[in-house]
Design an enzyme around this catalytic site. Sequence first.
Site, PDB file in Angstrom:
ATOM      1  CG  ASP A 192      55.831 -54.415  20.217  1.00 61.87           C
ATOM      2  OD1 ASP A 192      55.701 -55.360  21.020  1.00 61.87           O
ATOM      3  OD2 ASP A 192      56.294 -53.292  20.537  1.00 61.87           O
ATOM      4  CG  ASP A 194      56.799 -50.827  23.683  1.00 58.74           C
ATOM      5  OD1 ASP A 194      56.490 -51.348  24.779  1.00 58.74           O
ATOM      6  OD2 ASP A 194      56.569 -51.374  22.581  1.00 58.74           O
TER       7      ASP A 194
END
Length: 397
Positions: A287, A101
Site C-alpha cells: 500500500d 495509492d
Amino acid sequence: MHSLTTLLVASLATLALTKPVPQITTKGFSVTGTVAKPLPAYPVRLARVYEKYGKPVPSNIAAAAAAATETGSVPAIPEESDVAYLSEVNIGGQTLTLDFDTGSADLWVFSSELASSYTEGHAIYNPNKSKTAKKLNGATWKIRYGDGSGASGDVYTDDVEVAGITVKGQAVELASKVSSQFLQDPDNDGLLGLAFSSINTVQPKPQTTWFDTAAAQGLFAKSLFTVDLKQGAPGTYDFGYIDSSKYTGKITYTDINESQGFWEFTGTGYGVGDGNFQEQDIDAIADTGTTLLLMDDSIVEDYYSQVDGAEVDQQQGGYVFPCSAQLPDMILGIGSGQATIPGGLMSLGAVSRGSSSCFGGLQSNQGVGLSIYGDIFLKAVLAVFDADNKRFGFAPK
Ligand SMILES: CNCc1ccc(Oc2cccnc2)o1
C-alpha cells in the site's frame, strides 16, 4: 502430436485468420455484451501469443508492439518525513500533485466545488476551465481511508495524463467535502487510486482507475507498474515496463488475491535483525498510500523488544525510541524470498522538530487482521504490481 511450435503456429494462424490483414497497427474492436471494448493493437496481441508459449517475440513484431503501446515514468516526491509521496498529474490541461495509492481505487481531486477556505495553497481542478471535461450525470462518490480521513463529491470525465500517458474519458472525482486531515496537507491535491477498480466508490456505477482505464484501452504492452520509493529523495512510478537499472539481483513474485480489491498476498513470515526467521502466514497488502509498516501486535512487540529504550508513547500514538538507538533490520518473507528493510529505514524521524525521541516505522495494525506493507517497506525494494499475471513482485535495490 501437438508440439509447442504447432500450437504456436496454429494460434498465430487463427489470429491471422480472424481478422482481414489490415496494416499491422490497427486497433481491432471486440463487442462483449453491450460495450465495445478496444482490443489491444494487433502486434501487441501477436507478441502476447509468442510470450504465452514462451517463445522469443520476433523483432519486427516486438517493434510494432512497442510502437503501438506506451510506457512512462513519473517522479514520486516525498513530503516531510516521507509521510506521503506526491506525483504530478495533468487533468484537462490543469496540473495537480496527487498521492498515488495502491490501497484505494478512486481518482479524486481538490476542486472548484470546495469552499475556497478549504482550497488555500492547493492546486484545484475546475472542469469549467477544461475543454474536454464532461459531467458524469448523477454520479457521486464518498471514501473513508484507514487513518479515518475521507472526502466526497461528484464526478466528471476528462483527459488525464500521468507519466506522459494520456487516458481519454477518465473518471475524475471532484471533492466538494474533505476531512480535516487533508486540510493540514497543502501539497496534496488528492489521490490517484491504483488498487483494483472493484473497490471504486462511485455510485450508481463504479468507475475504473486511471491504470485500469489505460489497460482496457490497450495502451500498455504489459499491464503492470513499478514503485521505487526512496527515503528523503525522489523515487519513481513506472508504467508499462520494468526498468532493470532500478533493482539488483532478481525479482521474486507472489500471487495476489484481488477479492478485496487490494494487492493482497500471504507473507511467509518475518525476522528481526539476525534473529531466527519466524515462519507464519501474514495476510498483507502492498500500500503506497500508507506511510508505515503496520503489523500484528505480537510481531511489533517482538521487534521493539530488541530496541533499547523503545516504548509506547500514548501521546504520539505508537512506539517511540531514542533517536540514537541502533534499529535492527526487519525481514519480511514474500513468496520464495525475503525482503530486508534495513534498520535505517525503520524510523520516521524525530516526533517533533528538535526532539531526541523518534517515531517507529513499524506500528500496530490495531488487530484489524491485515498487515499493511506501506512506504517503510516500499522504500527498501523495487516493487512490481503486475495486473496481467495477478502477482506482486519485489527485488532488492
Ligand atoms: C494523512 N491523512 C490524509 C491522507 C493522505 C492520504 C490519505 O489516504 C490514505 C490514508 C491511509 C491509507 N491509505 C490512504 O489520507
